[in-house]
Design a protein around this motif. Structure first.
Motif, mmCIF file in Angstrom:
data_model
loop_
_atom_site.group_PDB
_atom_site.id
_atom_site.type_symbol
_atom_site.label_atom_id
_atom_site.label_comp_id
_atom_site.label_asym_id
_atom_site.label_seq_id
_atom_site.Cartn_x
_atom_site.Cartn_y
_atom_site.Cartn_z
ATOM 1 N N ASN A 82 8.303 4.944 -0.494
ATOM 2 C CA ASN A 82 7.930 4.224 1.016
ATOM 3 C C ASN A 82 6.536 3.602 0.392
ATOM 4 O O ASN A 82 6.228 2.558 1.329
ATOM 5 C CB ASN A 82 7.833 5.196 2.169
ATOM 6 C CG ASN A 82 9.325 5.451 2.555
ATOM 7 O OD1 ASN A 82 10.282 4.712 1.984
ATOM 8 N ND2 ASN A 82 9.438 6.388 3.415
ATOM 9 N N ALA A 83 5.613 4.186 -0.237
ATOM 10 C CA ALA A 83 4.321 3.706 -0.299
ATOM 11 C C ALA A 83 4.274 2.508 -1.081
ATOM 12 O O ALA A 83 3.304 1.637 -1.313
ATOM 13 C CB ALA A 83 3.550 4.677 -0.808
ATOM 14 N N LYS A 84 5.504 2.287 -2.210
ATOM 15 C CA LYS A 84 5.413 1.172 -2.817
ATOM 16 C C LYS A 84 6.047 -0.192 -2.261
ATOM 17 O O LYS A 84 7.159 0.012 -1.489
ATOM 18 C CB LYS A 84 6.588 1.447 -4.123
ATOM 19 C CG LYS A 84 6.003 2.755 -4.953
ATOM 20 C CD LYS A 84 4.735 2.655 -5.385
ATOM 21 C CE LYS A 84 4.597 1.917 -6.522
ATOM 22 N NZ LYS A 84 3.271 1.804 -7.347
ATOM 23 N N GLU A 85 5.493 -1.155 -2.336
ATOM 24 C CA GLU A 85 5.686 -2.388 -1.672
ATOM 25 C C GLU A 85 6.835 -3.407 -2.545
ATOM 26 O O GLU A 85 7.153 -4.329 -2.019
ATOM 27 C CB GLU A 85 4.653 -3.372 -1.227
ATOM 28 C CG GLU A 85 3.598 -2.429 -0.293
ATOM 29 C CD GLU A 85 2.377 -3.264 -0.012
ATOM 30 O OE1 GLU A 85 2.180 -4.417 -0.433
ATOM 31 O OE2 GLU A 85 1.641 -2.814 0.890
ATOM 32 N N HIS A 130 9.809 -4.931 -4.619
ATOM 33 C CA HIS A 130 11.077 -5.067 -3.931
ATOM 34 C C HIS A 130 11.870 -4.547 -5.143
ATOM 35 O O HIS A 130 13.219 -4.020 -4.953
ATOM 36 C CB HIS A 130 11.738 -6.408 -4.047
ATOM 37 C CG HIS A 130 10.944 -7.030 -2.783
ATOM 38 N ND1 HIS A 130 11.280 -6.989 -1.643
ATOM 39 C CD2 HIS A 130 10.005 -8.100 -2.719
ATOM 40 C CE1 HIS A 130 10.541 -7.695 -0.680
ATOM 41 N NE2 HIS A 130 9.776 -8.582 -1.607
#
Length: 311
Positions: free
Chosen positions: A38-41, A43
């Motif tokens: 969830n901390a990775k933005e 795609h």
């Protein structure tokens, strides 16, 4: 002895066998992993799991609909479990490479996330850590859960090491072999075993052993002995199989339990205390990792792992 290969060939999805039979899709490891994702933005993510077993972190990735690639590497021979097969989709490209220690893994790919759950610590760190750093993308991050010397997992592993009575196990298995030889003499027909006094006596010994274990109060049972008793009883469900298949099952019983003890021994050996985890942090820094942090991961107020993060 390929202790871990013996385990993974049974189709287990994680180190904890039936406790996490659907991969790490629930519990504290799933919570840890989902928070990282969830901390990775981005795609799309290129993800490497070190010491992946049968792709332990992959089912959760599929549940979270992560796009990109997943690569799992393990020193043992491994395969995709049912937990993965029932979830697989076209959004995540999957590669699994067994029989390869991470220190020998070769890839031109750069990974956005490198993760390991109780796996990296089994590798030769002086070789594996620099290699992993070279495969980490510029904005990538490494996240490892490692065995904690003070965890309940290590405590239970230490306890388990004293619960293997191989002399007793061998004597019980010898009785299964006696029954099996009699069955072969009788043309492989289980109904004919009533004619054999040898089979009767051997089965009485087996029944006495199983009763001595299962009639104890649950709090007094030796878990290893319970598992062994279940394995012994399973033989009687295989009486109508071929002679070769029955013998293969009997021969595998002690192999499985020797492998189990070896896995417990290894888990104890790689568990780290506070001083040792500081040494590991230094190894990460020497390998070129930055922003290294090591914290205890707690469950119900007690440590279950060291939670390591680095870039």
């Amino acid at each position: 002895m390929d202790a871990w290969g013996n385990f993974w060939e049974k189709g287990h999805s994680t180190t904890f066998g039936e406790y996490y039979s659907d991969g790490y899709t629930k519990g504290y490891i799933a919570q840890w992993w989902i928070a990282i994702l969830n901390a990775k933005e981005a795609h799309k993510l290129n993800i490497l799991e070190v010491g992946c077993g049968n792709a332990s972190l992959l089912p959760c990735l599929l549940d979270q609909r992560i796009k990109g690639t997943y690569t799992g590497v393990d020193a043992a021979e491994v395969s995709l479990p049912d937990a993965v097969k029932k979830r697989a989709n076209a959004e995540l490209e999957i590669k699994l490479q067994g029989g390869t220690g991470i220190e020998k893994f070769e890839s031109q790919q750069q990974f956005d996330l490198i993760a390991s759950v109780y796996g990296l610590e089994y590798s030769p760190l002086d070789l594996s850590l620099p290699l992993l750093k070279s495969m980490l993308s510029a904005e990538g991050e490494a996240n490892f859960l490692m065995h904690h010397a003070g965890s309940v997992i290590t405590e239970m592993s230490v306890k388990a090491l004293g619960e293997f009575d191989f002399e007793l196990m061998e004597s019980v298995v010898s009785k299964l072999e006696e029954i099996d030889r009699e069955l072969n003499k009788l043309g492989g027909d289980p109904a004919e075993l009533v004619r054999s006094s040898i089979a009767h006596k051997a089965r009485d010994v087996v029944n006495d052993f199983v009763s001595s274990i299962m009639n104890l109060d649950q709090s007094e049972r030796n878990p290893i002995s319970v598992d062994f008793a279940k394995a012994v009883l399973t033989y009687f469900k295989k009486l109508r199989l071929s002679e070769v298949d029955r013998q293969a099952y009997i021969s595998g019983i002690l192999v499985d339990f020797h492998s189990s003890k070896e896995r417990f021994r290894q888990m104890v050996d790689v568990a780290r205390n506070e001083e040792e985890i500081k040494e590991f942090e230094q190894k990460l820094s020497l390998a070129g990792f930055n922003n290294v942090t090591a914290k205890e991961l707690l469950k119900d107020g007690a440590p279950v792992a060291w939670n390591i993060k680095a870039k």
